[in-house]
Design a protein around this motif. Structure first.
Motif, PDB file in Angstrom:
ATOM      1  N   ALA A 289      38.380  74.709  27.650  1.00 32.82           N
ATOM      2  CA  ALA A 289      38.885  75.581  26.590  1.00 32.82           C
ATOM      3  C   ALA A 289      37.991  76.808  26.425  1.00 32.82           C
ATOM      4  CB  ALA A 289      38.971  74.809  25.275  1.00 32.82           C
ATOM      5  N   SER A 290      36.685  76.599  26.510  1.00 36.88           N
ATOM      6  CA  SER A 290      35.751  77.719  26.420  1.00 36.88           C
ATOM      7  C   SER A 290      35.949  78.685  27.584  1.00 36.88           C
ATOM      8  CB  SER A 290      34.311  77.195  26.416  1.00 36.88           C
ATOM      9  OG  SER A 290      33.383  78.234  26.525  1.00 36.88           O
ATOM     10  N   GLY A 291      36.231  78.129  28.760  1.00 36.46           N
ATOM     11  CA  GLY A 291      36.426  78.962  29.939  1.00 36.46           C
ATOM     12  C   GLY A 291      37.652  79.852  29.858  1.00 36.46           C
ATOM     13  N   THR A 292      38.632  79.455  29.038  1.00 37.88           N
ATOM     14  CA  THR A 292      39.836  80.293  28.886  1.00 37.88           C
ATOM     15  C   THR A 292      39.575  81.496  27.978  1.00 37.88           C
ATOM     16  OG1 THR A 292      40.686  79.054  26.960  1.00 37.88           O
ATOM     17  CG2 THR A 292      41.292  78.247  29.160  1.00 37.88           C
ATOM     18  N   LEU A 293      38.457  81.464  27.265  1.00 35.07           N
ATOM     19  CA  LEU A 293      38.122  82.550  26.339  1.00 35.07           C
ATOM     20  C   LEU A 293      37.189  83.532  27.042  1.00 35.07           C
ATOM     21  CD1 LEU A 293      37.485  80.217  23.283  1.00 35.07           C
ATOM     22  CD2 LEU A 293      39.495  81.666  23.653  1.00 35.07           C
ATOM     23  N   GLY A 294      37.725  84.197  28.038  1.00 36.77           N
ATOM     24  CA  GLY A 294      36.898  85.042  28.884  1.00 36.77           C
ATOM     25  C   GLY A 294      37.093  86.521  28.703  1.00 36.77           C
ATOM     26  N   ALA A 295      37.498  86.963  27.515  1.00 37.81           N
ATOM     27  CA  ALA A 295      37.723  88.393  27.302  1.00 37.81           C
ATOM     28  C   ALA A 295      36.480  89.210  27.615  1.00 37.81           C
ATOM     29  CB  ALA A 295      38.168  88.631  25.858  1.00 37.81           C
TER      30      ALA A 295
END
Length: 233
Positions: free
Chosen positions: A44-50
């Motif tokens: 889930a953290s990896g999807t927050l890659g802005a």
């Protein structure tokens, strides 16, 4: 003949009696859950890659806007990470108790094992600690946030909760217990030596966040192995 009980003899005999191995497998299931949720939190953290998107690089406002569209992922990350944190403490307590029963009385292994997992739990707690502030801010009016703080938040959740390096210390302690003291099956010791060693190397390297990939994997494998052994018993 005196009927007085010899307290010295009784105390000595009690202290030399073998300690029983803790029954139950709830703490092992907690470890398995902590590992799985640790992996889920990392994903889930990896999807927050802005903040790592080349198209948004250096544009704090654009990064903030992207994050405002990913609040569900932020909540998923927070929930998985904090559940993993709680379950990890349960597993650490159970592992410490079992290691005390299976290793020599003067062994440092139980203390090192629980300390390593404690470091991971602290990293998870701190790693998810800012989500309340930013999740509600991003879900409300992102314009009220200073964009640079949102950039920092994105870096924070992409690094701190990934600091599973302490699990490497636990893995090495478990390897010692298995391979040198016969406390566990040798295959469990070798797995802990390899995955724990790699995770510990990440701990002392500048690539600390890489431990977030190997640490949870080690925990899942070890917990599954311990669960199998308790079922067999």
């Amino acid at each position: 003949m005196s009927s007085t009980l010899d307290q010295t003899t009784t105390t000595t005999e009690a202290s030399s009696a073998p300690r029983s191995d803790p029954a139950g497998r709830g703490w092992v299931l907690a470890g398995l859950g902590a590992g799985v949720l640790g992996i889920a939190g990392a994903i889930a953290s990896g999807t927050l890659g802005a903040v790592y998107d080349p198209d948004l690089a250096g544009d704090a406002t654009a990064i903030t806007e992207r994050l405002s569209e990913q609040v569900p992922q932020i909540i998923a990350f927070h929930t998985a990470t904090m559940l993993s944190c709680v379950l990890l403490l349960v597993f650490a307590a159970g592992l410490h108790r079992q290691l005390r029963a299976r290793t020599a009385a003067e062994s440092l292994v139980p203390g090192i094992a629980v300390a390593g997992l404690g470091l991971v739990a602290v990293a998870q707690l701190l790693g998810a600690g800012l989500t309340t502030e930013f999740a509600f801010g991003l879900a409300g009016d992102p314009g009220l946030l200073v964009p640079e703080t949102a950039v920092f938040f994105n870096h924070w959740i992409g690094t701190i909760p990934w600091l599973w390096g302490g699990a490497g210390l636990t893995g090495l302690a478990l390897a010692s217990a298995a391979l040198r003291q016969g406390a566990y099956a040798r295959w469990l010791g070798w797995v802990s030596l390899v995955l724990g060693g790699i995770t510990a190397l990440f701990l002392v390297s500048p690539l600390q966040y890489m431990a977030g990939m190997t640490g949870p994997l080690w925990l899942v494998v070890v917990a599954a192995g311990l669960l199998r052994s308790t079922r067999a018993a």
